[in-house]
Design a protein around this motif. Sequence first.
Motif, PDB file in Angstrom:
ATOM      1  N   GLU A 164       0.833  -1.200   0.000  1.00 18.44           N
ATOM      2  CA  GLU A 164       0.000   0.000   0.000  1.00 18.44           C
ATOM      3  C   GLU A 164       0.870   1.252   0.000  1.00 18.44           C
ATOM      4  O   GLU A 164       1.885   1.315   0.699  1.00 18.44           O
ATOM      5  CB  GLU A 164      -0.894   0.017   1.243  1.00 18.44           C
ATOM      6  N   VAL A 165       0.468   2.253  -0.765  1.00 14.61           N
ATOM      7  CA  VAL A 165       1.089   3.582  -0.730  1.00 14.61           C
ATOM      8  C   VAL A 165       0.086   4.544  -0.123  1.00 14.61           C
ATOM      9  O   VAL A 165      -1.034   4.691  -0.639  1.00 14.61           O
ATOM     10  CB  VAL A 165       1.513   4.050  -2.134  1.00 14.61           C
ATOM     11  N   ALA A 166       0.453   5.185   0.984  1.00 13.21           N
ATOM     12  CA  ALA A 166      -0.481   6.049   1.708  1.00 13.21           C
ATOM     13  C   ALA A 166       0.165   7.402   1.978  1.00 13.21           C
ATOM     14  O   ALA A 166       1.374   7.590   1.807  1.00 13.21           O
ATOM     15  CB  ALA A 166      -0.916   5.389   3.009  1.00 13.21           C
ATOM     16  N   MET A 167      -0.639   8.343   2.443  1.00 11.29           N
ATOM     17  CA  MET A 167      -0.208   9.733   2.577  1.00 11.29           C
ATOM     18  C   MET A 167       0.663   9.955   3.822  1.00 11.29           C
ATOM     19  O   MET A 167       0.447   9.340   4.864  1.00 11.29           O
ATOM     20  CB  MET A 167      -1.430  10.655   2.656  1.00 11.29           C
ATOM     21  N   HIS A 168       1.626  10.869   3.661  1.00 14.11           N
ATOM     22  CA  HIS A 168       2.493  11.263   4.779  1.00 14.11           C
ATOM     23  C   HIS A 168       2.953  12.709   4.597  1.00 14.11           C
ATOM     24  O   HIS A 168       4.113  13.051   4.806  1.00 14.11           O
ATOM     25  CB  HIS A 168       3.689  10.317   4.856  1.00 14.11           C
ATOM     26  N   GLY A 169       1.985  13.549   4.177  1.00 12.70           N
ATOM     27  CA  GLY A 169       2.297  14.966   3.997  1.00 12.70           C
ATOM     28  C   GLY A 169       2.898  15.267   2.642  1.00 12.70           C
ATOM     29  O   GLY A 169       3.064  14.396   1.784  1.00 12.70           O
ATOM     30  N   TRP A 170       3.213  16.543   2.452  1.00 15.10           N
ATOM     31  CA  TRP A 170       3.835  16.991   1.207  1.00 15.10           C
ATOM     32  C   TRP A 170       5.361  16.904   1.300  1.00 15.10           C
ATOM     33  O   TRP A 170       6.007  16.226   0.512  1.00 15.10           O
ATOM     34  CB  TRP A 170       3.406  18.419   0.875  1.00 15.10           C
ATOM     35  N   ASP A 190      -1.030  27.483   8.669  1.00 16.29           N
ATOM     36  CA  ASP A 190      -2.394  27.988   8.578  1.00 16.29           C
ATOM     37  C   ASP A 190      -3.291  26.882   8.041  1.00 16.29           C
ATOM     38  O   ASP A 190      -2.843  26.035   7.253  1.00 16.29           O
ATOM     39  CB  ASP A 190      -2.456  29.189   7.626  1.00 16.29           C
ATOM     40  N   PRO A 191      -4.558  26.856   8.447  1.00 12.19           N
ATOM     41  CA  PRO A 191      -5.460  25.811   7.962  1.00 12.19           C
ATOM     42  C   PRO A 191      -5.500  25.695   6.441  1.00 12.19           C
ATOM     43  O   PRO A 191      -5.522  24.586   5.899  1.00 12.19           O
ATOM     44  CB  PRO A 191      -6.820  26.225   8.527  1.00 12.19           C
ATOM     45  N   ALA A 192      -5.485  26.837   5.754  1.00 12.80           N
ATOM     46  CA  ALA A 192      -5.549  26.800   4.290  1.00 12.80           C
ATOM     47  C   ALA A 192      -4.307  26.150   3.704  1.00 12.80           C
ATOM     48  O   ALA A 192      -4.382  25.408   2.715  1.00 12.80           O
ATOM     49  CB  ALA A 192      -5.719  28.213   3.737  1.00 12.80           C
ATOM     50  N   ASP A 193      -3.144  26.418   4.293  1.00 12.83           N
ATOM     51  CA  ASP A 193      -1.913  25.810   3.799  1.00 12.83           C
ATOM     52  C   ASP A 193      -1.893  24.312   4.073  1.00 12.83           C
ATOM     53  O   ASP A 193      -1.478  23.517   3.220  1.00 12.83           O
ATOM     54  CB  ASP A 193      -0.699  26.475   4.448  1.00 12.83           C
ATOM     55  N   GLU A 194      -2.325  23.910   5.262  1.00 11.57           N
ATOM     56  CA  GLU A 194      -2.376  22.479   5.574  1.00 11.57           C
ATOM     57  C   GLU A 194      -3.292  21.757   4.584  1.00 11.57           C
ATOM     58  O   GLU A 194      -2.953  20.677   4.074  1.00 11.57           O
ATOM     59  CB  GLU A 194      -2.861  22.257   7.000  1.00 11.57           C
ATOM     60  N   ARG A 195      -4.436  22.351   4.308  1.00 17.03           N
ATOM     61  CA  ARG A 195      -5.385  21.734   3.378  1.00 17.03           C
ATOM     62  C   ARG A 195      -4.808  21.653   1.975  1.00 17.03           C
ATOM     63  O   ARG A 195      -4.895  20.612   1.314  1.00 17.03           O
ATOM     64  CB  ARG A 195      -6.684  22.543   3.366  1.00 17.03           C
ATOM     65  N   GLU A 196      -4.197  22.734   1.517  1.00 16.86           N
ATOM     66  CA  GLU A 196      -3.664  22.755   0.150  1.00 16.86           C
ATOM     67  C   GLU A 196      -2.571  21.714  -0.032  1.00 16.86           C
ATOM     68  O   GLU A 196      -2.517  21.005  -1.049  1.00 16.86           O
ATOM     69  CB  GLU A 196      -3.135  24.152  -0.168  1.00 16.86           C
ATOM     70  N   LEU A 197      -1.681  21.586   0.954  1.00 22.43           N
ATOM     71  CA  LEU A 197      -0.609  20.603   0.867  1.00 22.43           C
ATOM     72  C   LEU A 197      -1.164  19.179   0.885  1.00 22.43           C
ATOM     73  O   LEU A 197      -0.658  18.298   0.174  1.00 22.43           O
ATOM     74  CB  LEU A 197       0.384  20.801   2.007  1.00 22.43           C
ATOM     75  N   ALA A 198      -2.195  18.943   1.697  1.00 21.82           N
ATOM     76  CA  ALA A 198      -2.787  17.606   1.754  1.00 21.82           C
ATOM     77  C   ALA A 198      -3.443  17.235   0.425  1.00 21.82           C
ATOM     78  O   ALA A 198      -3.275  16.111  -0.078  1.00 21.82           O
ATOM     79  CB  ALA A 198      -3.808  17.534   2.886  1.00 21.82           C
ATOM     80  N   LEU A 211      -8.349  16.614  11.136  1.00 23.33           N
ATOM     81  CA  LEU A 211      -9.445  15.665  10.960  1.00 23.33           C
ATOM     82  C   LEU A 211     -10.427  16.148   9.895  1.00 23.33           C
ATOM     83  O   LEU A 211     -10.909  15.357   9.078  1.00 23.33           O
ATOM     84  CB  LEU A 211     -10.158  15.418  12.284  1.00 23.33           C
ATOM     85  N   ALA A 212     -10.739  17.427   9.889  1.00 21.23           N
ATOM     86  CA  ALA A 212     -11.656  17.951   8.871  1.00 21.23           C
ATOM     87  C   ALA A 212     -11.078  17.771   7.475  1.00 21.23           C
ATOM     88  O   ALA A 212     -11.803  17.434   6.520  1.00 21.23           O
ATOM     89  CB  ALA A 212     -11.944  19.428   9.140  1.00 21.23           C
ATOM     90  N   ILE A 213      -9.781  17.978   7.318  1.00 23.57           N
ATOM     91  CA  ILE A 213      -9.139  17.791   6.020  1.00 23.57           C
ATOM     92  C   ILE A 213      -9.152  16.325   5.623  1.00 23.57           C
ATOM     93  O   ILE A 213      -9.407  15.974   4.458  1.00 23.57           O
ATOM     94  CB  ILE A 213      -7.698  18.345   6.067  1.00 23.57           C
TER      95      ILE A 213
END
Length: 295
Positions: free
Chosen positions: A113-119, A128-136, A166-168
């Motif tokens: 499996e290949v799974a997410m671990h950030g950018w 900032d929330p917007a940056d965290e979301r955009e990178l995800a 969690l919301a992201i």
Amino acid sequence: MTEQQPWQWDEATWRGHVERVRAGRSLRPASWPGGARAAVALSFDSDHETIPLRDGETRPGKLAQGEYGARVGVPRVLRLLERHGVPASFFMPAVSALLHPGEVRDYVAAGHEVAMHGWIHERNMTLDPADERELALRAADTLERLSGTRPAGIRTPSWDFSDHTLAITRELGLSYDSSLMADDEPYELLADGEPTGIVEIPVEWIRDDAPYLMMERYGSLRPYTPPRQVAGIWRDEFDAAYAEGGLFQLTLHPHIIGHRSRMVALSELLDHIGGHDGVWYATHAQIADHVRENA
């Protein structure tokens, strides 16, 4: 206005912080596939060069330590997993995947499996929330393009979990997270007391190679514990999970565990686990699917 100290908070404030992300119902299943006694979920965080890059460290020394994980550690890990016939989950920062796209293809070809671990192994609690979301979102798209499959789960870099993570995760439609530590067994995540449907496959520093084996030249981190002693701790963790009929989850890093003496210890651990009847080896995504349907 002076910011209140925690001891000045009213109950609604401290209770709100506690309840924002909480462990819900246990998802320990009534049984494991095929009547297995216990489940084993091995994982590898393929950080490679992203940790020094995240910190703005661009000189060859630190980058070479990360490159070792991709150049030497991953091939050793893949050979070991193939020899034991064990699937694993590889949590990969998107920048690592872009630097080593052939590695992503190797994971997929071997059935892992290949799974997410950030950018770029960012510290999401400083964003900032917007940056965290955009990178995800960018990371999920990148892994999907390189692996051919949309990631099913996430492990946040350094297991950091912001007020918005969690919301992201829910917006991305991921089925599981593997960053939190409220249980030994899988559980459902709650958001402000409400079930989310997201499975938490809990981690723990006890079951991670980094606290025991990292080396920081100018810091206090030193690998004081010999590899076989570390493997002994993990063996005890597995034995207890097996006795309870539960899950043994392990977090490793190719640039840390991938050295010769450490791979010897990991191989001995897998030999020990393989000597037990009724063990189901699964990726984190498979664990999440099974416990959601059978808890």
